[in-house]
Design an enzyme around this catalytic site. Structure first.
Site, PDB file in Angstrom:
ATOM      1  N   SER A  68      27.205  19.227 -10.423  1.00 56.70           N
ATOM      2  CA  SER A  68      26.980  20.462  -9.826  1.00 56.70           C
ATOM      3  C   SER A  68      28.157  21.276  -9.287  1.00 56.70           C
ATOM      4  CB  SER A  68      25.967  20.100  -8.590  1.00 56.70           C
ATOM      5  OG  SER A  68      26.482  19.364  -7.918  1.00 56.70           O
ATOM      6  N   ASN A 122      23.039  12.629   0.538  1.00 57.87           N
ATOM      7  CA  ASN A 122      21.870  13.486   0.921  1.00 57.87           C
ATOM      8  C   ASN A 122      21.863  14.060   2.169  1.00 57.87           C
ATOM      9  OD1 ASN A 122      20.943  12.209  -1.520  1.00 57.87           O
ATOM     10  ND2 ASN A 122      19.449  10.687  -0.346  1.00 57.87           N
ATOM     11  N   THR A 162       3.365  61.655   2.051  1.00 57.13           N
ATOM     12  CA  THR A 162       2.320  60.361   2.017  1.00 57.13           C
ATOM     13  C   THR A 162       1.930  60.672   0.461  1.00 57.13           C
ATOM     14  OG1 THR A 162       0.181  61.707   2.765  1.00 57.13           O
ATOM     15  CG2 THR A 162       1.573  60.523   4.260  1.00 57.13           C
ATOM     16  N   HIS A 163       1.669  59.564  -0.181  1.00 57.14           N
ATOM     17  CA  HIS A 163       1.300  59.505  -1.545  1.00 57.14           C
ATOM     18  C   HIS A 163       2.471  60.427  -2.446  1.00 57.14           C
ATOM     19  CE1 HIS A 163      -2.625  58.116  -0.379  1.00 57.14           C
ATOM     20  NE2 HIS A 163      -2.485  59.037   0.529  1.00 57.14           N
ATOM     21  N   SER A 207      27.110  59.925 -18.301  1.00 57.57           N
ATOM     22  CA  SER A 207      26.619  59.520 -19.466  1.00 57.57           C
ATOM     23  C   SER A 207      27.574  59.605 -20.707  1.00 57.57           C
ATOM     24  CB  SER A 207      25.277  60.255 -19.887  1.00 57.57           C
ATOM     25  OG  SER A 207      24.940  60.247 -21.263  1.00 57.57           O
ATOM     26  N   LYS A 252      25.404  64.578 -17.200  1.00 59.47           N
ATOM     27  CA  LYS A 252      24.661  63.778 -16.392  1.00 59.47           C
ATOM     28  C   LYS A 252      25.334  63.217 -15.376  1.00 59.47           C
ATOM     29  CE  LYS A 252      21.136  62.183 -16.548  1.00 59.47           C
ATOM     30  NZ  LYS A 252      20.431  60.965 -17.596  1.00 59.47           N
ATOM     31  N   ASN A 308      24.640  60.154 -12.806  1.00 56.32           N
ATOM     32  CA  ASN A 308      23.469  59.158 -12.471  1.00 56.32           C
ATOM     33  C   ASN A 308      23.749  58.340 -11.053  1.00 56.32           C
ATOM     34  OD1 ASN A 308      22.157  60.048 -14.908  1.00 56.32           O
ATOM     35  ND2 ASN A 308      23.405  58.584 -16.039  1.00 56.32           N
ATOM     36  N   GLU A 331      20.115  52.186  -8.558  1.00 55.80           N
ATOM     37  CA  GLU A 331      19.177  51.603  -9.394  1.00 55.80           C
ATOM     38  C   GLU A 331      19.519  50.162  -9.625  1.00 55.80           C
ATOM     39  OE1 GLU A 331      19.023  54.137 -13.302  1.00 55.80           O
ATOM     40  OE2 GLU A 331      19.578  55.800 -11.892  1.00 55.80           O
ATOM     41  N   TYR A 381      14.821  12.923  -0.749  1.00 50.40           N
ATOM     42  CA  TYR A 381      15.642  13.700  -1.416  1.00 50.40           C
ATOM     43  C   TYR A 381      15.139  13.308  -2.923  1.00 50.40           C
ATOM     44  CZ  TYR A 381      19.801  15.389  -4.364  1.00 50.40           C
ATOM     45  OH  TYR A 381      20.505  16.064  -5.433  1.00 50.40           O
ATOM     46  N   GLN A 386      18.999  19.912  -6.027  1.00 51.65           N
ATOM     47  CA  GLN A 386      20.505  20.408  -6.558  1.00 51.65           C
ATOM     48  C   GLN A 386      20.221  21.885  -6.823  1.00 51.65           C
ATOM     49  OE1 GLN A 386      23.399  17.979  -8.367  1.00 51.65           O
ATOM     50  NE2 GLN A 386      22.887  19.067 -10.134  1.00 51.65           N
TER      51      GLN A 386
HETATM   52  N1  ARG Z   1      24.999  17.313  -5.896  1.00 50.46           N
HETATM   53  C1  ARG Z   1      23.745  16.701  -5.021  1.00 50.46           C
HETATM   54  C2  ARG Z   1      22.935  18.008  -4.575  1.00 50.46           C
HETATM   55  O1  ARG Z   1      23.479  19.148  -4.931  1.00 50.46           O
HETATM   56  C3  ARG Z   1      24.269  16.028  -4.222  1.00 50.46           C
HETATM   57  C4  ARG Z   1      23.258  15.049  -3.569  1.00 50.46           C
HETATM   58  C5  ARG Z   1      23.110  14.098  -4.522  1.00 50.46           C
HETATM   59  N2  ARG Z   1      22.576  13.102  -4.052  1.00 50.46           N
HETATM   60  C6  ARG Z   1      21.927  12.132  -4.861  1.00 50.46           C
HETATM   61  N3  ARG Z   1      21.347  11.032  -4.191  1.00 50.46           N
HETATM   62  N4  ARG Z   1      21.946  11.841  -6.093  1.00 50.46           N
HETATM   63  O2  ARG Z   1      22.026  18.000  -4.251  1.00 50.46           O
END
Ligand code: ARG
Length: 461
Positions: free
Chosen positions: A22, A109, A154-155, A276, A282, A284, A289, A316, A321
């Site tokens: 991650s 965790n 309204t509407h 455009s 144009k 825009n 948007e 956990y 993640q």
């Molecule tokens: N990269 C993990 C997350 O974002 C960190 C926690 C990982 N904990 C574990 N027991 N694998 O959630």
């Protein structure tokens, strides 16, 4: 080898490693991760769980790592599992065995749960600041347009006369509620999961109140299972941001309409419009948007979080993640949207004459005409019916209530007199709508003062 490789006899598959990692999206929490580790190491030292000198060495090492990341000297290893592992491994690389003591009585965790809270706490501050500036611009525009008459709808049908200032202040109210929701979210976010450890707390004599005060949080979370499995604060924030995006999206939709030749109530500055590639004429409103489009995305992020959490047993699970990309995307996009929307609004030109012309058509003073009769003693339903007849007459004669001769009025009711023209004059209709929260210039100024006061209270509260 991974730091947790003790019980494994093989390297983890390269594909799995990449799949699992991650760091590409959680590296942005390095400041918060280091701040959490410094608080943890301080407490470990103070409690005698590690020696004071190890604690100080760890804190020094963490501060150096922070400085090196900030300066670009230390770059994130894309092969690291996550930001927590990266920083711990770097610390150990620098300090040897001392670095290996940091993770005593802690788990990733509770570490990750803390980092996200600290990171989002900062982001809430930034978003509140951006929203406050937007509200200030709205108040300024509303003050300038406190007596700019426009049709209220309204509407999407012309309904009753209002002022542009009043219309703008409706959005100020919505955005003020958004800030209030963020303050509320922040309250439940700013509690400390650190010390929940993997799920079941610890046998070490840790002081969770100490880390809480070091991190400037309100209180330690009271249940270690909840501490590591709670992501309510992500869902609450995503929900608050979704509602805020819905507000920006509705405002954007109106601006898109107002820019069209069909309305032409405003003109956006050239710097906030696009052209455009084929149609030379144009201009825009792409910015609005895109905000309308990005609203879908933030709502999607909100949905991702709710759906990701809904089947998870305590505590956990790796599914969690996935929380980060969703909530970071929502935060990044709303910041982009507000930062672009505010200067666009500040630089737009209000085409007052066009608003006034639009207000003159569509019989938006018909209610006032009926009210005129009511004020002379007629029951409202009878007055409503008579005025409906007059509107139909005007349509057949291709005229307006303002231009209809008095004898036609008199034919409909003897109660009509010359003063009807004053009563249905749009300026009068707006000026007299001074009921609390109404669109009269006087009421708009009251609203502006109240919003400014509440904004200050929210930002200082
Ligand atoms: N990269 C993990 C997350 O974002 C960190 C926690 C990982 N904990 C574990 N027991 N694998 O959630």
């Amino acid at each position: 080898m991974a730091m947790w490789a003790g019980r494994f006899s093989k390297e983890v598959d390269e594909g799995v490693n990449a799949f699992n990692s991650s760091i590409s999206f959680d590296a942005r929490m390095y400041r918060q991760d280091i701040a959490g580790s410094i608080a943890h190491a301080t407490m470990l030292g103070e409690q005698g769980i590690i020696s004071m000198s190890d604690s100080l060495e760890i804190i020094g090492g963490l501060k150096e790592i922070l400085a090196d990341i900030d300066s670009g000297k230390l770059v994130f290893d894309p092969n690291a599992e996550d930001i927590h592992m990266f920083i711990e491994a770097e610390l150990t690389k620098r300090l040897g065995d001392v670095g290996k003591r940091l993770h005593t009585s802690r788990s990733r965790n509770d570490q990750v749960a803390l980092d996200i809270r600290l990171y989002l706490r900062d982001k809430i501050k930034e978003i509140k600041q951006l929203l406050s500036t937007l509200i200030e611009i709205l108040c300024k525009l509303a003050e300038e347009n406190a007596d700019t008459i426009m049709p209220g709808y309204t509407h999407l049908q012309r309904a009753q006369p209002i002022t542009f200032g009043h219309h703008l202040m409706a959005y100020a109210q919505m955005l003020l509620r958004d800030i209030d929701r963020l303050c509320d979210t922040e309250k439940r976010m700013n509690v400390n999961p650190l010390g929940s450890c993997a799920l079941a707390g610890t046998t070490y004599n840790i002081d969770r109140f100490r880390t809480t005060s070091l991190l400037n949080m309100k209180e330690p979370m009271e249940n270690s299972l909840d501490g590591v499995s709670d992501r309510d604060f992500c869902m609450e924030l995503a929900n608050a941001l979704s509602i805020c995006m819905v507000h920006l999206s509705r405002f954007s939709e109106e601006i898109i309409l107002w820019c069209s030749w069909e309305f032409k109530f405003i003109e956006l500055d050239d710097a906030f419009s696009t052209g455009s590639s084929i149609m030379p004429q144009k201009k825009n409103p792409d910015v609005t948007e895109l905000i309308r489009g990005k609203t879908a995305r933030v709502i999607g992020d909100n949905m991702t979080l709710l759906t990701m959490m809904k089947g998870l047993p305590l505590a956990y699970n790796k599914d969690m993640q996935e929380d980060k990309e969703a909530i970071f995307d929502a935060v990044d996009n709303i910041k982009l949207c507000i930062s672009t929307f505010t200067p666009m609004l500040a630089t737009m030109t209000v085409l007052r004459d066009n608003m006034r012309k639009a207000a003159a058509k569509g019989f938006i003073n018909a209610t006032d005409c009926a009210d005129y009769l009511v004020k002379k003693g007629m029951p409202f339903r009878t007055a409503y019916k008579i005025t409906g007849g007059l509107v139909a007459l005007c349509i057949s004669k291709n005229t307006t209530l303002e231009e209809l001769p008095l004898d036609e009025y008199k034919k409909a009711s003897e109660l009509f007199d010359n003063d009807v023209y004053e009563a249905i004059n749009l300026e009068t209709c707006v000026k007299e709508r001074k009921s609390f929260g109404g669109p009269s210039p006087e009421s708009v100024l009251t609203q502006i003062n109240s919003v400014k006061k509440k904004l200050e209270e929210l930002n200082n509260g």
